[in-house]
Write a protein that holds these residues in place. Structure first.
Motif, PDB file in Angstrom:
ATOM      1  N   ILE A 179     129.081  57.628  19.415  1.00  0.00           N
ATOM      2  CA  ILE A 179     129.049  57.966  17.994  1.00  0.00           C
ATOM      3  C   ILE A 179     128.328  59.304  17.847  1.00  0.00           C
ATOM      4  CG2 ILE A 179     128.240  57.277  15.720  1.00  0.00           C
ATOM      5  CD1 ILE A 179     128.497  54.377  16.645  1.00  0.00           C
ATOM      6  N   LEU A 180     129.000  60.248  17.262  1.00  0.00           N
ATOM      7  CA  LEU A 180     128.436  61.583  17.087  1.00  0.00           C
ATOM      8  C   LEU A 180     127.661  61.683  15.777  1.00  0.00           C
ATOM      9  CD1 LEU A 180     131.527  63.611  18.330  1.00  0.00           C
ATOM     10  CD2 LEU A 180     129.553  62.826  19.653  1.00  0.00           C
ATOM     11  N   ARG A 181     126.857  62.709  15.659  1.00  0.00           N
ATOM     12  CA  ARG A 181     125.989  62.900  14.487  1.00  0.00           C
ATOM     13  C   ARG A 181     126.757  62.960  13.168  1.00  0.00           C
ATOM     14  NH1 ARG A 181     123.410  65.323  18.579  1.00  0.00           N
ATOM     15  NH2 ARG A 181     121.175  64.904  18.754  1.00  0.00           N
ATOM     16  N   ASP A 182     127.966  63.524  13.196  1.00  0.00           N
ATOM     17  CA  ASP A 182     128.705  63.691  11.946  1.00  0.00           C
ATOM     18  C   ASP A 182     129.623  62.513  11.617  1.00  0.00           C
ATOM     19  OD1 ASP A 182     130.522  64.185  13.967  1.00  0.00           O
ATOM     20  OD2 ASP A 182     131.422  65.927  12.994  1.00  0.00           O
ATOM     21  N   ALA A 183     129.562  61.449  12.403  1.00  0.00           N
ATOM     22  CA  ALA A 183     130.395  60.265  12.138  1.00  0.00           C
ATOM     23  C   ALA A 183     129.865  59.508  10.929  1.00  0.00           C
ATOM     24  CB  ALA A 183     130.390  59.345  13.352  1.00  0.00           C
ATOM     25  N   HIS A 184     130.741  58.757  10.281  1.00  0.00           N
ATOM     26  CA  HIS A 184     130.309  57.838   9.224  1.00  0.00           C
ATOM     27  C   HIS A 184     129.675  56.656   9.953  1.00  0.00           C
ATOM     28  CE1 HIS A 184     130.490  54.746   6.157  1.00  0.00           C
ATOM     29  NE2 HIS A 184     130.579  55.724   5.265  1.00  0.00           N
ATOM     30  N   LEU A 185     128.345  56.620   9.982  1.00  0.00           N
ATOM     31  CA  LEU A 185     127.614  55.695  10.842  1.00  0.00           C
ATOM     32  C   LEU A 185     127.931  54.227  10.568  1.00  0.00           C
ATOM     33  CD1 LEU A 185     125.569  55.696  13.152  1.00  0.00           C
ATOM     34  CD2 LEU A 185     123.764  55.444  11.438  1.00  0.00           C
ATOM     35  N   THR A 186     127.934  53.822   9.316  1.00  0.00           N
ATOM     36  CA  THR A 186     128.196  52.410   9.002  1.00  0.00           C
ATOM     37  C   THR A 186     129.571  51.991   9.489  1.00  0.00           C
ATOM     38  OG1 THR A 186     126.733  52.499   7.088  1.00  0.00           O
ATOM     39  CG2 THR A 186     128.327  50.707   7.146  1.00  0.00           C
ATOM     40  N   GLU A 187     130.557  52.816   9.243  1.00  0.00           N
ATOM     41  CA  GLU A 187     131.922  52.488   9.660  1.00  0.00           C
ATOM     42  C   GLU A 187     132.041  52.460  11.188  1.00  0.00           C
ATOM     43  OE1 GLU A 187     136.481  54.198   9.199  1.00  0.00           O
ATOM     44  OE2 GLU A 187     134.877  55.078   8.017  1.00  0.00           O
ATOM     45  N   ALA A 188     131.488  53.466  11.851  1.00  0.00           N
ATOM     46  CA  ALA A 188     131.601  53.548  13.307  1.00  0.00           C
ATOM     47  C   ALA A 188     130.898  52.381  13.999  1.00  0.00           C
ATOM     48  CB  ALA A 188     131.031  54.874  13.797  1.00  0.00           C
ATOM     49  N   VAL A 189     129.693  52.072  13.577  1.00  0.00           N
ATOM     50  CA  VAL A 189     128.951  50.970  14.197  1.00  0.00           C
ATOM     51  C   VAL A 189     129.630  49.638  13.888  1.00  0.00           C
ATOM     52  CG1 VAL A 189     126.754  49.712  14.234  1.00  0.00           C
ATOM     53  CG2 VAL A 189     126.765  52.218  14.226  1.00  0.00           C
ATOM     54  N   SER A 190     130.049  49.440  12.654  1.00  0.00           N
ATOM     55  CA  SER A 190     130.694  48.181  12.264  1.00  0.00           C
ATOM     56  C   SER A 190     131.961  47.937  13.075  1.00  0.00           C
ATOM     57  CB  SER A 190     131.031  48.197  10.770  1.00  0.00           C
ATOM     58  OG  SER A 190     129.859  48.280  10.007  1.00  0.00           O
ATOM     59  N   LYS A 191     132.781  48.962  13.219  1.00  0.00           N
ATOM     60  CA  LYS A 191     134.010  48.813  14.007  1.00  0.00           C
ATOM     61  C   LYS A 191     133.694  48.578  15.474  1.00  0.00           C
ATOM     62  CE  LYS A 191     137.174  51.268  10.988  1.00  0.00           C
ATOM     63  NZ  LYS A 191     138.092  52.405  10.823  1.00  0.00           N
ATOM     64  N   GLY A 192     132.676  49.268  15.986  1.00  0.00           N
ATOM     65  CA  GLY A 192     132.291  49.077  17.382  1.00  0.00           C
ATOM     66  C   GLY A 192     131.821  47.664  17.658  1.00  0.00           C
ATOM     67  N   ILE A 193     131.020  47.114  16.766  1.00  0.00           N
ATOM     68  CA  ILE A 193     130.536  45.744  16.934  1.00  0.00           C
ATOM     69  C   ILE A 193     131.694  44.756  16.848  1.00  0.00           C
ATOM     70  CG2 ILE A 193     129.089  43.933  15.902  1.00  0.00           C
ATOM     71  CD1 ILE A 193     127.566  46.084  17.508  1.00  0.00           C
ATOM     72  N   PRO A 197     123.128  59.148  18.731  1.00  0.00           N
ATOM     73  CA  PRO A 197     122.023  60.113  18.759  1.00  0.00           C
ATOM     74  C   PRO A 197     120.698  59.409  18.437  1.00  0.00           C
ATOM     75  CG  PRO A 197     123.886  61.037  17.590  1.00  0.00           C
ATOM     76  CD  PRO A 197     124.205  59.590  17.836  1.00  0.00           C
ATOM     77  N   ILE A 198     119.646  59.797  19.129  1.00  0.00           N
ATOM     78  CA  ILE A 198     118.353  59.121  19.020  1.00  0.00           C
ATOM     79  C   ILE A 198     117.858  59.020  17.579  1.00  0.00           C
ATOM     80  CG2 ILE A 198     116.948  61.180  19.473  1.00  0.00           C
ATOM     81  CD1 ILE A 198     116.221  57.655  20.818  1.00  0.00           C
ATOM     82  N   GLU A 199     118.105  60.045  16.781  1.00  0.00           N
ATOM     83  CA  GLU A 199     117.617  60.011  15.397  1.00  0.00           C
ATOM     84  C   GLU A 199     118.389  59.020  14.522  1.00  0.00           C
ATOM     85  OE1 GLU A 199     120.599  63.427  15.535  1.00  0.00           O
ATOM     86  OE2 GLU A 199     119.015  62.695  16.847  1.00  0.00           O
ATOM     87  N   LEU A 200     119.518  58.531  15.009  1.00  0.00           N
ATOM     88  CA  LEU A 200     120.305  57.542  14.269  1.00  0.00           C
ATOM     89  C   LEU A 200     120.158  56.136  14.843  1.00  0.00           C
ATOM     90  CD1 LEU A 200     123.615  59.591  13.821  1.00  0.00           C
ATOM     91  CD2 LEU A 200     121.720  59.344  12.203  1.00  0.00           C
TER      92      LEU A 200
END
Length: 76
Positions: free
Chosen positions: A2-16, A36-39
């Protein structure tokens, strides 16, 4: 990944969701997520929230749940 500019909620949810596909017994089921560590803290919160929506249950019972696993090692 997951890159810094990804929509984090969507990317993590789909990954899980992909982790739990076929009760997690896919040859291609992901087992790691690189963030990324900051996320990281936010990604962990999202992942935990999504994972809690999955329920292990008897395949003979109605309702959305994860079914049987191949063996005790898979369950653990």
């Amino acid at each position: 990944i997951i890159l810094r500019d990804a929509h984090l909620t969507e990317a993590v949810s789909k990954g899980i969701a992909l982790c739990f596909l076929n009760s997690g017994q896919n040859c291609s089921a992901p087992s790691r997520m690189l963030v990324p560590i900051e996320l990281m803290n936010r990604a962990e919160e999202i992942a935990a929230k999504v994972a809690k929506t999955f329920t292990v249950g008897n395949p003979d019972e109605e309702g959305p749940h994860l079914g049987p696993v191949a063996n005790k090692a898979q369950f653990n």
